[in-house]
Each structure stands twice: as C-alpha cells, then as structure tokens.
Design a protein around this motif. Structure first.
Motif, PDB file in Angstrom:
ATOM      1  N   PRO A   1     -25.875  26.378 -11.772  1.00 24.69           N
ATOM      2  CA  PRO A   1     -26.585  25.095 -11.723  1.00 24.69           C
ATOM      3  C   PRO A   1     -27.898  25.420 -11.620  1.00 24.69           C
ATOM      4  CG  PRO A   1     -25.572  25.706  -9.662  1.00 24.69           C
ATOM      5  CD  PRO A   1     -25.097  26.787 -10.518  1.00 24.69           C
ATOM      6  N   THR A   2     -28.623  24.272 -11.607  1.00 19.27           N
ATOM      7  CA  THR A   2     -30.119  24.424 -11.815  1.00 19.27           C
ATOM      8  C   THR A   2     -30.544  24.705 -10.617  1.00 19.27           C
ATOM      9  OG1 THR A   2     -30.591  21.936 -11.673  1.00 19.27           O
ATOM     10  CG2 THR A   2     -30.569  23.098 -13.867  1.00 19.27           C
ATOM     11  N   VAL A   3     -29.892  24.457  -9.297  1.00 20.77           N
ATOM     12  CA  VAL A   3     -30.266  24.745  -7.947  1.00 20.77           C
ATOM     13  C   VAL A   3     -30.176  26.135  -7.736  1.00 20.77           C
ATOM     14  CG1 VAL A   3     -27.891  24.625  -7.120  1.00 20.77           C
ATOM     15  CG2 VAL A   3     -29.867  24.137  -5.619  1.00 20.77           C
ATOM     16  N   SER A   4     -29.591  26.919  -8.374  1.00 19.43           N
ATOM     17  CA  SER A   4     -29.465  28.521  -8.395  1.00 19.43           C
ATOM     18  C   SER A   4     -30.976  29.172  -8.425  1.00 19.43           C
ATOM     19  CB  SER A   4     -28.715  29.223  -9.206  1.00 19.43           C
ATOM     20  OG  SER A   4     -29.262  29.288 -10.419  1.00 19.43           O
ATOM     21  N   PRO A   5     -31.092  30.021  -7.169  1.00 20.33           N
ATOM     22  CA  PRO A   5     -32.733  30.503  -7.332  1.00 20.33           C
ATOM     23  C   PRO A   5     -32.674  31.555  -8.010  1.00 20.33           C
ATOM     24  CG  PRO A   5     -31.286  31.281  -5.396  1.00 20.33           C
ATOM     25  CD  PRO A   5     -30.349  30.283  -6.070  1.00 20.33           C
ATOM     26  N   GLU A   6     -34.127  31.754  -8.386  1.00 20.60           N
ATOM     27  CA  GLU A   6     -34.577  32.641  -9.484  1.00 20.60           C
ATOM     28  C   GLU A   6     -34.028  34.259  -8.850  1.00 20.60           C
ATOM     29  OE1 GLU A   6     -35.800  34.907 -12.367  1.00 20.60           O
ATOM     30  OE2 GLU A   6     -35.419  32.753 -12.549  1.00 20.60           O
TER      31      GLU A   6
ATOM     32  N   LYS B   1     -31.062  39.245 -10.579  1.00 22.62           N
ATOM     33  CA  LYS B   1     -29.998  39.956 -10.146  1.00 22.62           C
ATOM     34  C   LYS B   1     -28.597  40.051 -11.274  1.00 22.62           C
ATOM     35  CE  LYS B   1     -29.924  40.945  -5.017  1.00 22.62           C
ATOM     36  NZ  LYS B   1     -28.853  41.159  -4.030  1.00 22.62           N
ATOM     37  N   LEU B   2     -28.523  38.647 -11.827  1.00 23.54           N
ATOM     38  CA  LEU B   2     -27.420  38.564 -12.715  1.00 23.54           C
ATOM     39  C   LEU B   2     -27.891  39.260 -13.910  1.00 23.54           C
ATOM     40  CD1 LEU B   2     -26.386  35.113 -12.094  1.00 23.54           C
ATOM     41  CD2 LEU B   2     -24.726  37.045 -12.091  1.00 23.54           C
ATOM     42  N   ARG B   3     -29.196  38.995 -14.397  1.00 25.67           N
ATOM     43  CA  ARG B   3     -29.774  39.686 -15.632  1.00 25.67           C
ATOM     44  C   ARG B   3     -29.804  41.310 -15.272  1.00 25.67           C
ATOM     45  NH1 ARG B   3     -33.765  35.946 -14.665  1.00 25.67           N
ATOM     46  NH2 ARG B   3     -33.863  34.131 -15.493  1.00 25.67           N
ATOM     47  N   ALA B   4     -29.930  41.818 -14.082  1.00 23.89           N
ATOM     48  CA  ALA B   4     -30.098  43.299 -14.050  1.00 23.89           C
ATOM     49  C   ALA B   4     -28.775  43.926 -14.202  1.00 23.89           C
ATOM     50  CB  ALA B   4     -30.671  43.558 -12.751  1.00 23.89           C
ATOM     51  N   LEU B   5     -27.672  43.051 -13.904  1.00 25.54           N
ATOM     52  CA  LEU B   5     -26.329  43.540 -13.948  1.00 25.54           C
ATOM     53  C   LEU B   5     -25.632  43.355 -15.523  1.00 25.54           C
ATOM     54  CD1 LEU B   5     -24.573  42.117 -10.703  1.00 25.54           C
ATOM     55  CD2 LEU B   5     -24.876  44.661 -11.285  1.00 25.54           C
ATOM     56  N   GLY B   6     -26.393  42.919 -16.407  1.00 30.13           N
ATOM     57  CA  GLY B   6     -26.003  42.603 -17.615  1.00 30.13           C
ATOM     58  C   GLY B   6     -25.279  41.628 -18.070  1.00 30.13           C
ATOM     59  N   ALA B   7     -25.188  40.418 -17.218  1.00 27.44           N
ATOM     60  CA  ALA B   7     -24.498  39.261 -17.433  1.00 27.44           C
ATOM     61  C   ALA B   7     -25.072  38.480 -18.606  1.00 27.44           C
ATOM     62  CB  ALA B   7     -24.201  38.633 -16.078  1.00 27.44           C
ATOM     63  N   SER B   8     -24.505  37.643 -19.312  1.00 25.56           N
ATOM     64  CA  SER B   8     -25.142  36.547 -20.041  1.00 25.56           C
ATOM     65  C   SER B   8     -25.147  35.122 -19.255  1.00 25.56           C
ATOM     66  CB  SER B   8     -24.080  36.400 -21.266  1.00 25.56           C
ATOM     67  OG  SER B   8     -23.914  37.406 -21.903  1.00 25.56           O
ATOM     68  N   LEU B   9     -26.263  34.550 -19.090  1.00 28.20           N
ATOM     69  CA  LEU B   9     -26.505  33.349 -18.161  1.00 28.20           C
ATOM     70  C   LEU B   9     -26.381  32.225 -18.958  1.00 28.20           C
ATOM     71  CD1 LEU B   9     -29.152  34.679 -15.530  1.00 28.20           C
ATOM     72  CD2 LEU B   9     -26.858  34.961 -15.722  1.00 28.20           C
ATOM     73  N   VAL B  10     -25.734  31.096 -18.376  1.00 32.21           N
ATOM     74  CA  VAL B  10     -26.010  29.893 -18.988  1.00 32.21           C
ATOM     75  C   VAL B  10     -26.222  28.741 -17.712  1.00 32.21           C
ATOM     76  CG1 VAL B  10     -24.812  27.922 -20.185  1.00 32.21           C
ATOM     77  CG2 VAL B  10     -24.429  30.245 -20.759  1.00 32.21           C
ATOM     78  N   VAL B  11     -27.571  28.321 -17.693  1.00 33.86           N
ATOM     79  CA  VAL B  11     -27.925  27.369 -16.770  1.00 33.86           C
ATOM     80  C   VAL B  11     -28.133  25.860 -17.117  1.00 33.86           C
ATOM     81  CG1 VAL B  11     -29.898  27.102 -14.926  1.00 33.86           C
ATOM     82  CG2 VAL B  11     -29.461  29.306 -15.700  1.00 33.86           C
ATOM     83  N   GLY B  12     -27.465  24.997 -16.009  1.00 27.33           N
ATOM     84  CA  GLY B  12     -27.184  23.804 -16.507  1.00 27.33           C
ATOM     85  C   GLY B  12     -26.635  23.027 -15.712  1.00 27.33           C
ATOM     86  N   GLY B  13     -26.859  21.891 -15.384  1.00 25.03           N
ATOM     87  CA  GLY B  13     -26.275  20.900 -14.441  1.00 25.03           C
ATOM     88  C   GLY B  13     -26.881  20.955 -13.078  1.00 25.03           C
ATOM     89  N   GLU B  14     -26.704  19.939 -12.233  1.00 22.90           N
ATOM     90  CA  GLU B  14     -27.460  19.758 -10.952  1.00 22.90           C
ATOM     91  C   GLU B  14     -26.884  20.930  -9.829  1.00 22.90           C
ATOM     92  OE1 GLU B  14     -28.425  15.965  -9.806  1.00 22.90           O
ATOM     93  OE2 GLU B  14     -30.027  15.742 -11.593  1.00 22.90           O
TER      94      GLU B  14
ATOM     95  N   LEU C   1     -19.362  24.378 -13.331  1.00 21.09           N
ATOM     96  CA  LEU C   1     -17.825  24.844 -13.327  1.00 21.09           C
ATOM     97  C   LEU C   1     -17.260  23.973 -14.680  1.00 21.09           C
ATOM     98  CD1 LEU C   1     -15.275  26.013 -12.704  1.00 21.09           C
ATOM     99  CD2 LEU C   1     -14.929  23.887 -11.055  1.00 21.09           C
ATOM    100  N   ALA C   2     -17.697  22.710 -14.679  1.00 22.03           N
ATOM    101  CA  ALA C   2     -16.941  21.990 -15.943  1.00 22.03           C
ATOM    102  C   ALA C   2     -17.471  22.762 -17.297  1.00 22.03           C
ATOM    103  CB  ALA C   2     -17.583  20.517 -15.693  1.00 22.03           C
ATOM    104  N   ALA C   3     -18.693  23.026 -17.462  1.00 23.23           N
ATOM    105  CA  ALA C   3     -19.181  23.619 -18.737  1.00 23.23           C
ATOM    106  C   ALA C   3     -18.392  25.079 -18.965  1.00 23.23           C
ATOM    107  CB  ALA C   3     -20.715  24.029 -18.594  1.00 23.23           C
ATOM    108  N   CYS C   4     -18.316  26.001 -17.748  1.00 22.16           N
ATOM    109  CA  CYS C   4     -17.762  26.921 -17.889  1.00 22.16           C
ATOM    110  C   CYS C   4     -16.286  26.996 -18.371  1.00 22.16           C
ATOM    111  CB  CYS C   4     -17.659  27.772 -16.523  1.00 22.16           C
ATOM    112  SG  CYS C   4     -16.736  29.316 -16.177  1.00 22.16           S
ATOM    113  N   LEU C   5     -15.268  26.087 -17.927  1.00 23.60           N
ATOM    114  CA  LEU C   5     -14.019  25.788 -18.011  1.00 23.60           C
ATOM    115  C   LEU C   5     -14.000  25.394 -19.577  1.00 23.60           C
ATOM    116  CD1 LEU C   5     -12.898  23.852 -15.050  1.00 23.60           C
ATOM    117  CD2 LEU C   5     -12.276  26.190 -15.812  1.00 23.60           C
TER     118      LEU C   5
END
Length: 321
Positions: free
Chosen positions: A110-115, A120-133, A139-143
């Motif tokens: 969600p957009t509330v997640s801090p930078e 840390k997620l980028r450093a771990l090689g994860a693909s990020l999708v940021v959206g929703g308050e 979770l809805a977008a993830c499912l």
C-alpha cells in the motif's frame, strides 16, 4: 481452509522448527532474550523481571521471516515464484526467504508503506507493485495477480504454515528460559499472537496489544466475530490489517483473555524511549509492549516475569531523532 481448532498447533510448530533447521539451516537467527529488572525500563513494581525478545534482529528485521520461510518450504514453489501483499515486513520476509531459496518474489504494497521498507525489498531483488491506501487494497490486487500468474501466495498472517512459523518464536523463548508469566505482543492481522498463544497455550498469559486506530481483535471481540475496521495511525504500515485473521481469531478466543488498546501518543513515546534509553531502533509496532507498561494498560504483579516481544526494526532512523 482447515479449521484452527482441528490443528495440533504444538506439533505443527515443532515440525516448522525442524523443517527450517534441516532445509534452511543458515536462514533464521536465534534472536537474543534480554532479561532486565523492571526498574531498568521504568517499572517500579518490586521483583518484576522483563524479558525483551529482540526479534527485531531477525532476518529481514522482523519475526515474519519465520512464517514466510516455513510457508515456502512446506509447499512446492512454481516457476512464477512467490507472491505476497504486505505493509512491508511480510514482503521483506518473503523476499528474503525467496532469495535464500533462489526463487522470484513479487510484493504488493500500500502507499502507506515507508520508503525504508521499499528500499529493503529492492535490495532483496523483489518486484514491487505499490498501490492502494492500506494493506487490504494491496491484498486485493495481489490476489488478482496470483490468479493470473499461479505464484505461491504467502499471506501476511492468515495461513497455517505462517502461524506455525511464528509460533517457533515462542518455542525458542521456552527452550532458552522456560515459560514467562506473561507475554505482551502487538496484534495486526494476528499471525504472531496466534503462533505464540498456540505454543504457550495457557502456560503463559498472552496479552494482545493494539493501537486504538487499528483495533482488529478488539472490535472482533465486541462484535463476536471478525469484522472489518478502519485502520490508521503511527503503526498502520505494520499493524494495518483491516480484519483479524481466521486462525488468530480461533486461537485467541481459546487462549487469550486480554485485548488492550493503546493510543498513538503512548506508542510513539515508548518507541522514542527504547531508542533514547536502550538504543533499540524499532518500528512503532514493536513498541506496544513497553507502551502498555508505561501507560498503565498492563499492570504487572509483584515478582512477575513478563516477556516483551520486540517484533520489528524496519523504521526510518531519521524518525527517531
């Protein structure tokens, strides 16, 4: 989903500890259990001993590494890898576990997640999708994405393997020092308190602590069932679940008597106290146990041994200044 009441939780927690020890022996850390007299944390009740379980030093900076690794190891991981929605900590834990196992990880935030957590997620090689308050939006977008990709879903708190993995924290405490009289633990979706209460059963008094602005368990108890709540406040990035998880609801109904609420001001003050007095840089969610003591929400008994679960450290250091 298997009913929580039908699960032999202590057996599953033992199995989770064994699985992770055998198949990912260098992943988890045995985090310190720091014992201090109550007066060292500003508690003047005679004979009180406080145990700080420094789980914020765990891989990924939170307890969630336990549940996420157990979830991945207990299931076949498809070529599309793992996928998770998270306020940040569950995503970091899943990404760390996926990296250790050599599989791809996609994280919805969600957009509330801090930078600090996104970095840390980028450093771990994860693909990020940021959206929703809030978390529920992520979770809805993830499912929806999981139905398309077929990736293995790791839920932030409401899967049996995730709860059992979190329960290994209680097992570790008991192996080292026996059962405390009370365990004070923050609640968001409930994976951590579910695992701890399932392990300790009633050998320790497990106390649920929630922010006033994210009262998922408290409101569920008032309604007699899990219900959606509005969430916000200083701990919303990690305690931002809109509804208590089904597993946690069942376990806490049987094993947890007390569900206490704390104002943001007390949480923030405890977070600052931990940094200024003990040099523990933790996120707001990790400060609720101390806040409960300092604010008087939990009143220690003389001679009581109280374990404070310091659950996460994914915080922007600048916010502690």
């Amino acid at each position: 989903m298997t009913s929580a009441a039908a699960i032999d939780w202590r057996r599953d927690i033992d199995a989770a500890a064994r699985r992770m020890r055998e198949r990912a022996p260098h992943f988890l850390r045995k985090t310190p259990l720091w014992k201090l007299p109550g007066r060292a944390l500003g508690i003047e009740v005679p004979g009180v001993e406080l145990w700080l379980k420094l789980e914020h030093l765990q891989v990924g900076g939170s307890f969630k590494a336990r549940g996420m690794m157990n979830r991945l190891l207990a299931n076949e991981i498809p070529a599309s890898g793992a996928i998770v929605a998270s306020g940040g900590n569950a995503g970091i834990a899943t990404a760390a576990a996926a990296q250790a196992l050599g599989v791809h990880c996609e994280v919805f935030l969600p957009t509330v997640s801090p930078e600090a957590k996104r970095a840390k997620l980028r450093a771990l090689g994860a693909s990020l999708v940021v959206g929703g308050e809030v978390y529920a939006d992520a979770l809805a977008a993830c499912l929806e994405r999981q139905r398309e990709s077929g990736a293995l879903l790791t839920h932030a708190y409401d899967q049996a393997e995730v709860v059992a993995g979190a329960g290994t924290l209680g097992r570790e405490i008991e192996e080292e020092a026996g059962s405390p009289d009370a365990v004070l633990v923050s609640v968001g979706g409930g994976g951590l308190i579910g695992g701890l209460a399932a392990w300790f059963e009633r050998r320790s008094r497990v106390v649920a602590l929630e922010p006033e602005r994210a009262p998922t368990l408290f409101r569920a108890r008032a309604a007699g069932r899990p219900v959606d709540v509005e969430v916000g406040g200083v701990a919303a990035d990690s305690l931002g679940a809109r509804r208590i998880g089904a597993f946690a609801w069942d376990i806490t109904q049987r094993q947890v008597r007390d569900a206490l609420l704390l104002p943001d001001e007390a949480i923030r003050a405890a977070q600052q106290w931990l940094w200024k007095e003990l040099k523990l840089a933790v996120e707001p969610a990790a400060a609720l146990p101390l806040a409960a003591l300092h604010a008087g929400a939990y009143a220690p008994r003389e001679g009581e041994r109280i374990c404070l679960i310091v659950c996460g450290a994914n915080v922007d250091p600048a916010s502690l200044a």
